[in-house]
Design a protein around this motif. Sequence first.
Motif, short mmCIF file in Angstrom:
data_model
loop_
_atom_site.label_atom_id
_atom_site.label_comp_id
_atom_site.label_asym_id
_atom_site.label_seq_id
_atom_site.Cartn_x
_atom_site.Cartn_y
_atom_site.Cartn_z
N ILE A 99 40.58 42.54 39.72
CA ILE A 99 40.28 43.45 40.99
C ILE A 99 41.28 44.63 40.77
O ILE A 99 40.39 45.81 40.91
CB ILE A 99 40.73 42.90 42.29
N VAL A 100 42.38 44.47 40.17
CA VAL A 100 43.18 45.90 39.92
C VAL A 100 42.80 46.57 38.82
O VAL A 100 42.33 47.70 38.87
CB VAL A 100 44.75 45.18 39.58
N GLN A 101 42.41 45.81 37.73
CA GLN A 101 41.62 46.59 36.63
C GLN A 101 40.41 47.52 36.87
O GLN A 101 40.40 48.48 36.48
CB GLN A 101 41.55 45.66 35.45
N ALA B 81 36.44 49.07 49.34
CA ALA B 81 35.71 48.06 49.64
C ALA B 81 36.51 47.09 48.80
O ALA B 81 37.01 45.84 48.94
CB ALA B 81 34.38 47.76 49.27
N ILE B 82 36.42 47.17 47.19
CA ILE B 82 37.09 46.09 46.29
C ILE B 82 38.74 45.77 46.56
O ILE B 82 39.03 44.97 46.23
CB ILE B 82 36.54 46.53 44.99
N THR B 83 39.27 47.17 46.94
CA THR B 83 40.84 46.95 47.22
C THR B 83 41.22 46.23 48.19
O THR B 83 42.44 46.00 48.64
CB THR B 83 41.54 48.17 46.90
N ARG B 84 40.26 46.00 49.08
CA ARG B 84 40.35 45.19 50.19
C ARG B 84 40.62 43.66 49.76
O ARG B 84 41.21 42.77 50.86
CB ARG B 84 39.43 44.95 51.56
N ALA B 85 40.43 43.24 48.62
CA ALA B 85 40.39 41.66 48.33
C ALA B 85 41.70 41.37 47.57
O ALA B 85 41.99 42.00 46.64
CB ALA B 85 39.20 41.50 47.35
N LYS B 86 42.37 40.23 47.91
CA LYS B 86 43.58 39.55 47.39
C LYS B 86 43.23 38.85 46.21
O LYS B 86 43.89 38.78 45.20
CB LYS B 86 44.52 38.95 48.28
N LYS B 87 42.33 37.95 46.43
CA LYS B 87 42.00 36.94 45.26
C LYS B 87 40.77 36.90 44.72
O LYS B 87 40.55 36.48 43.38
CB LYS B 87 42.19 35.58 45.93
#
Length: 737
Positions: free
Chosen positions: A492-494, A696-702
Amino acid sequence: MEQLCNIEGAVEEIVYSNYANGYTVCVVDVGGDMVTATGYMPYLSEGESVKLTGSWTTHPEYGKQFSSSYFEKILPSTSGAILRYLGSGIVKGIRLATAKKIVEEFGDDTLTLIATAPQRLAEIKGITKTKAIEIGNSFAEQQGAQSVVMFLQQYGIKTSVAFKVYRRFGRDAVTHVKDNPYVLASEIDGITFQTVDRMASAMGVEKNNRNRIMAGICYILQYNAYTKGHTFLPLDDLTYTAVNMLEIDTAEAERAVHALCLEKQAYTKQIGGKDAVFAASLFTSETLVAKKLELLCAEKPMVKDGDIDALIQTEEEQMRIKLAPEQKSAVKTALQKGVMVLTGGPGTGKTTIVNAIISIMKREGLSIALCAPTGRAAKRASELTGMKASTIHRLLEIGYNEGDPSMEFARDETNPLEEDVIIVDETSMVDIPLASGLLRAVNPDARLILVGDVDQLPPVGPGNMLGDIIESGAVPVVRLTQIFRQAAESMIVQNAHRTIHGEDPVLNGDGSDFFFVNRISAEDIAHTVAELCKTRLPSKYGYDAARQIQVLSAMKKGLAGVKNLNAILQESLNPAEPHKNEKTFGDTTFRRGDKVMHIKNNYSLEWESTTSDDAGLGVFNGDMGFIKDVDVLNKKIEVIFDDDRLVVYDFNQIEELELAYAVTVHKSQGSEFDVVVMPIYQAAPMLMRRNLFYTAITRAKKMVVLVGKKESMSVMVSEDGELVRYTGLRWMLEHSS
């Protein structure tokens, strides 16, 4: 289309009445039949006679009812009817015994006399001149409300809105509206310019009427502010829009802009070689923010440079970490400057720096206020820092003025915040009106630390404070770019950082937390999204479908848009059952257990905490929660929001709620979810943008799961051209004296 009809009769019982908006449930005697009627019927009392226009409905629990769209009170004209009317206590100061005396004295002329010569009531023993005038005023208030309702109903204005007009202007409301109907568009929440324009046309107002053109231009400025984020419009764009919308010529439009500026309803400035036209409120807000930032930017060293190094070393030892050079720079800047912006993507250590700053400043004896734009963001900030965080609205002690839809804060320059340091998280979400309210309340001696990710979407509301501040160069900015080892293990971070640089994400790797499910048609995309939420993700990973998984879509409409996805997901995750109460509003059914979002700032809505003795006012656009109960008998819905606030909605307030199993990416700002599921499809060009995908994708933790077409994803990642958002703050900061 529903068939409208009329019923007429006497009100036997008031079952429920909301004084704030006039919503009423009553029983009406219609030729001997007792009919339950519902609708907006302000100042209605038992004993009155009414004529109602509406339609018949069938309530699942209470059976046949009459839903009133318009109502008219029918004043009694005979002595017997007048006695019953006054004896009911409807007119303040008159009870049955007094009513008998009055009717015996004045007979069929009683109501005419009360309306035109109430002082004559003092001729009756027991009624003083003061009481006679009070009776006349009470009767006039009721008739005034009725006259406003009836006047506006003939132009299609609903009773609920007409009641707001009466509450705002009182007995003179009809005169106000006749003099200038466009006052409704600017001063009454819930009446659009288009509605007023149709009404004014029916009243004979000409297209080139000065009030019409000025109101139309104000509407264009406000519409563009709250749908496109502009704090100003170039004069040429504004006049072009006005000419086409209002069907006037350019000279008339320009004269109206000039008149608005003379009356200080608008301001013009030269920005980038063009004449920029601001609505007065937004010009004032941006000007205040620019001036206050300049004032706060003064050097405020806490200790000498050598001592700062020692403080940082002590903090590293206590936190058992080693800060990177750019992280140390951020801490030093916070300890030396009056204002600092801290920005960077996921995994770059913003939270570590904020925690270090908080710890050092607390040890140095400084008091700190931590806040964020939304309840969800504030709760997350609290969890990450271990200190209490509040929404900006609560920090500023938001209040409410009856009849005024705008924000009112108890904290301002005359009653500033007492804390030495104000830290604002998720600053990218803060629009310029809220920023103005916050900056107004910050003590000039205090420090301000703005934390946010400038690569995310700009605020939903007007302005672009974080982006404008960074681009102006007027405020110290620390931008974090280094991804730390633990965060770098997350795809997610990458992928978030790949997206920033215009590179497609890496998908479906071994042990990944970032997946792509290929689907072609919108129908298949929607079906797969529902299947993932209901079955595949919960069964394989154990996620709670409603509380841990959030569907984010670029659009509201379409098969893969929010509206359709919510209907599918509600049926999958919270289907109708006999024990679940529900209420249908329009084409949406709200059911106990549903995930919902509040979609309109409501500064007067009361809440109370479910975990403490706290209570207050204000529920805001984007607040999310779950329906605790639907009370069909009392016509209320109870919602518990994510920050543990319980809010009770009357059924007539349901329009402020939406289902939230799926929400737009814009509405998700400031929130974080364990799992984000996002349909990827061809949307409107303005939505196929890199910052929307990144947000959108940076709203996710896991975990992130994308469903759709890779080509559409690639289009979004590659499209970095910013949509034009006209704002004045950067220019004001660059040209501050």
